[in-house]
Design a protein around this motif. Structure first.
Motif, short mmCIF file in Angstrom:
data_model
loop_
_atom_site.label_atom_id
_atom_site.label_comp_id
_atom_site.label_asym_id
_atom_site.label_seq_id
_atom_site.Cartn_x
_atom_site.Cartn_y
_atom_site.Cartn_z
N UNK A 114 -4.11 -0.69 18.06
CA UNK A 114 -4.68 -1.94 17.54
C UNK A 114 -3.62 -2.96 17.11
N UNK A 115 -2.34 -2.66 17.25
CA UNK A 115 -1.24 -3.56 16.89
C UNK A 115 -1.25 -3.90 15.40
N UNK A 116 -0.16 -4.53 14.96
CA UNK A 116 0.07 -4.69 13.52
C UNK A 116 -0.61 -5.91 12.91
N UNK A 117 -1.14 -6.83 13.71
CA UNK A 117 -1.57 -8.13 13.20
C UNK A 117 -2.54 -8.04 12.02
N UNK A 118 -3.49 -7.12 12.09
CA UNK A 118 -4.52 -7.08 11.05
C UNK A 118 -3.99 -6.52 9.72
N UNK A 119 -2.78 -5.93 9.71
CA UNK A 119 -2.17 -5.48 8.46
C UNK A 119 -0.96 -6.33 8.09
N UNK A 120 -0.78 -7.46 8.75
CA UNK A 120 0.43 -8.24 8.47
C UNK A 120 0.40 -8.88 7.09
N UNK A 121 -0.78 -8.99 6.46
CA UNK A 121 -0.79 -9.57 5.10
C UNK A 121 -0.08 -8.67 4.09
N UNK A 122 0.21 -7.43 4.46
CA UNK A 122 0.97 -6.55 3.56
C UNK A 122 2.43 -6.98 3.45
N UNK A 123 2.86 -7.90 4.31
CA UNK A 123 4.21 -8.45 4.18
C UNK A 123 4.37 -9.16 2.83
N UNK A 124 3.27 -9.58 2.21
CA UNK A 124 3.34 -10.23 0.90
C UNK A 124 3.93 -9.30 -0.16
N UNK A 125 3.89 -7.99 0.08
CA UNK A 125 4.50 -7.04 -0.86
C UNK A 125 6.00 -7.23 -0.96
N UNK A 126 6.61 -7.88 0.02
CA UNK A 126 8.06 -8.11 -0.05
C UNK A 126 8.40 -8.94 -1.28
N UNK A 127 7.78 -10.09 -1.42
CA UNK A 127 8.06 -10.93 -2.59
C UNK A 127 7.38 -10.41 -3.84
N UNK A 128 6.22 -9.78 -3.69
CA UNK A 128 5.49 -9.29 -4.87
C UNK A 128 6.17 -8.10 -5.53
N UNK A 129 6.94 -7.35 -4.76
CA UNK A 129 7.59 -6.15 -5.32
C UNK A 129 9.10 -6.15 -5.16
N UNK A 130 9.65 -7.17 -4.50
CA UNK A 130 11.10 -7.23 -4.32
C UNK A 130 11.65 -6.23 -3.35
N UNK A 131 10.85 -5.79 -2.38
CA UNK A 131 11.30 -4.79 -1.42
C UNK A 131 11.15 -5.32 0.01
N UNK A 132 11.88 -4.73 0.93
CA UNK A 132 11.73 -5.03 2.35
C UNK A 132 10.47 -4.35 2.88
N UNK A 133 9.73 -5.06 3.74
CA UNK A 133 8.53 -4.51 4.36
C UNK A 133 8.71 -4.52 5.88
N UNK A 134 8.50 -3.37 6.49
CA UNK A 134 8.69 -3.21 7.93
C UNK A 134 7.35 -3.01 8.61
N UNK A 135 7.02 -3.89 9.54
CA UNK A 135 5.87 -3.72 10.43
C UNK A 135 6.40 -3.44 11.84
N UNK A 136 5.63 -2.71 12.62
CA UNK A 136 5.97 -2.60 14.03
C UNK A 136 4.71 -2.32 14.83
N UNK A 137 4.76 -2.70 16.11
CA UNK A 137 3.68 -2.37 17.03
C UNK A 137 4.02 -1.06 17.71
#
Length: 310
Positions: free
Chosen positions: A41-64
Motif C-alpha cells: 500500500x506504499x507509505x503515503x497514508x502514514x506520511x503524517x507520522x513525519x510530524x513526529x520529527x519536530x514533535x519529538x526531536x528525532x529523525x523519522x524514516x519512511x520507505x516504500x
C-alpha cells in the motif's frame, strides 16, 4: 523539516526511502522507522507520522517496501517471491544502509505484522516496537472481519456474498458494498484524506503484492498470507511493545490480543471512536501516545527511562 529522499540497493531491486530530520534534534532521541501496510500500500497514508520529527526531536524514516510505490516493482514475479522474509531482509538491508545503530520501529496494519516478524528475530539495535492496528494472525483477522461483516446492512452483505460467489468482485455494486465496510472499519473520515487516496491509487495501479499476499480486499483474504501467524513466536520479542487499535478497527480485539498476552512488557491503547487508520482519524492524539512511549525507551538500559522532550 529537512527531508531527504534516496534509493537503497536491495538484491537486484531498490528501496525508496524518505528521511525527515527535526529542526531541533533532542539529544538521545533515537530515530523512528515506519513500516506501512498492505502489503503493497506504499507509505503515503502514514506520511503524517513525519510530524513526529519536530514533535519529538528525532529523525523519522519512511520507505516504500519493494513491489509498491516508488520502490522497484516486480509484477511478473511468482507468488512465492512475496514472502514475509523478503520484507524482513529488505528492512535489515535498509537499517544497515542508513547506519542506524539503535532505532524504534512502528508498523501499521501489515506493517505491524512485519514489525512483529522483525522483532521475534531480535535484531541488534531495536529499542522498542509499536504495533498499530494489526492482527497477530490472519485467521484471527478473518474471523474478526467476518463478525464485523455480519453487522452490515442486509443489502450490503447480500451484494458482497453474491459477487464473491460469482467471481465478479470488480462489479461496481461490489465495490460500493466494500466501501460501506471501509467507512465503518478502515477509515471513518469521509471523504477519505488525500494521503489515504494517494496510497489506494498507487495500489490499484499496480496491485501485485496486495493481491498476491492479501487478496481482493481487507475482508476477503485469499492470498498467500491467509494462514500467516506469529502467535507462537511472540515470546521471543525482547523489547518494550505498544499495541494500538481503534474502537471500530477491522483489527478486532481478538486479533491483536495475543500481542499483549504473549509479549513480555507489552501494553495496549484503544482509541475511542476510531477505526483502522487511527493515525488519520485522530492524528494529534495518536502521535502524542506514540511520542510518550518512544520517550520512555530511549536509554541503552531499558530500565532507565528518558524524560519526554518538551
Amino acid at each position: 523539516m529537512p527531508v531527504e529522499t534516496r534509493t537503497v540497493p536491495f538484491r537486484d531491486l531498490s528501496t525508496w526511502v524518505q528521511v525527515t530530520a527535526p529542526e531541533h534534534p533532542v539529544p538521545g532521541a533515537l530515530p523512528l522507522v515506519v513500516l506501512h501496510g498492505g502489503p503493497g500500500m506504499a507509505h503515503d497514508y502514514v506520511r503524517n507520522l513525519a510530524a513526529l520529527a519536530d514533535e519529538t526531536g528525532r529523525t523519522v524514516v519512511h520507505y516504500d517496501q519493494v513491489g509498491c510505490g516508488r520502490s522497484s516493482h516486480r509484477p511478473d514475479a511468482p507468488a512465492d517471491f512475496w514472502t514475509p522474509q523478503l520484507f524482513v531482509d529488505e528492512f535489515q538491508n535498509l537499517v544497515e544502509a542508513l547506519g542506524l545503530e539503535r532505532y524504534h520501529l512502528l508498523g501499521q496494519s501489515w506493517g505491524g505484522m512485519l514489525g512483529a516478524e522483525i522483532a521475534v528475530r531480535r535484531p541488534a539495535g531495536l529499542a522498542s516496537l509499536a504495533i498499530c492496528n494489526s492482527p497477530a494472525s490472519m485467521p484471527l483477522w478473518v474471523a474478526g472481519a467476518n463478525a464485523l461483516r455480519a453487522q452490515l446492512p442486509d443489502e450490503v452483505r447480500d451484494a458482497l456474498d453474491r459477487h464473491e460467489a460469482d467471481g465478479t468482485v470488480d462489479d461496481p455494486e461490489y465495490l460500493d458494498a466494500t466501501r460501506v465496510f471501509y467507512e465503518r472499519h478502515v477509515c471513518r473520515v469521509v471523504p477519505a484524506p488525500q494521503d489515504f487516496v494517494d496510497t489506494e491509487r498507487q495500489m490499484e495501479a499496480e496491485p501485485t503484492v496486495y493481491h498476491t499476499m492479501n487478496g481482493v480486499n481487507e475482508f476477503f483474504v485469499t492470498g498467500t498470507l491467509k494462514d500467516w501467524t506469529v502467535v507462537d513466536r511472540l515470546g521471543d520479542v525482547a523489547v518494550p511493545t505498544l499495541v494500538v487499535a481503534g474502537e471500530f478497527d477491522e483489527a478486532t480485539p481478538e486479533a491483536w490480543a495475543p500481542f499483549v498476552e504473549r509479549i513480555p512488557n507489552a501494553r495496549s491503547r484503544v482509541f475511542a471512536d476510531a477505526s483502522h487508520c487511527t493515525h488519520l482519524e485522530q492524528p494529534e492524539a495518536f502521535r502524542a501516545v506514540v511520542a510518550a512511549f518512544l520517550a520512555e525507551h530511549e536509554a541503552v538500559d531499558p530500565a532507565v527511562a528518558v524524560p519526554s522532550p518538551s
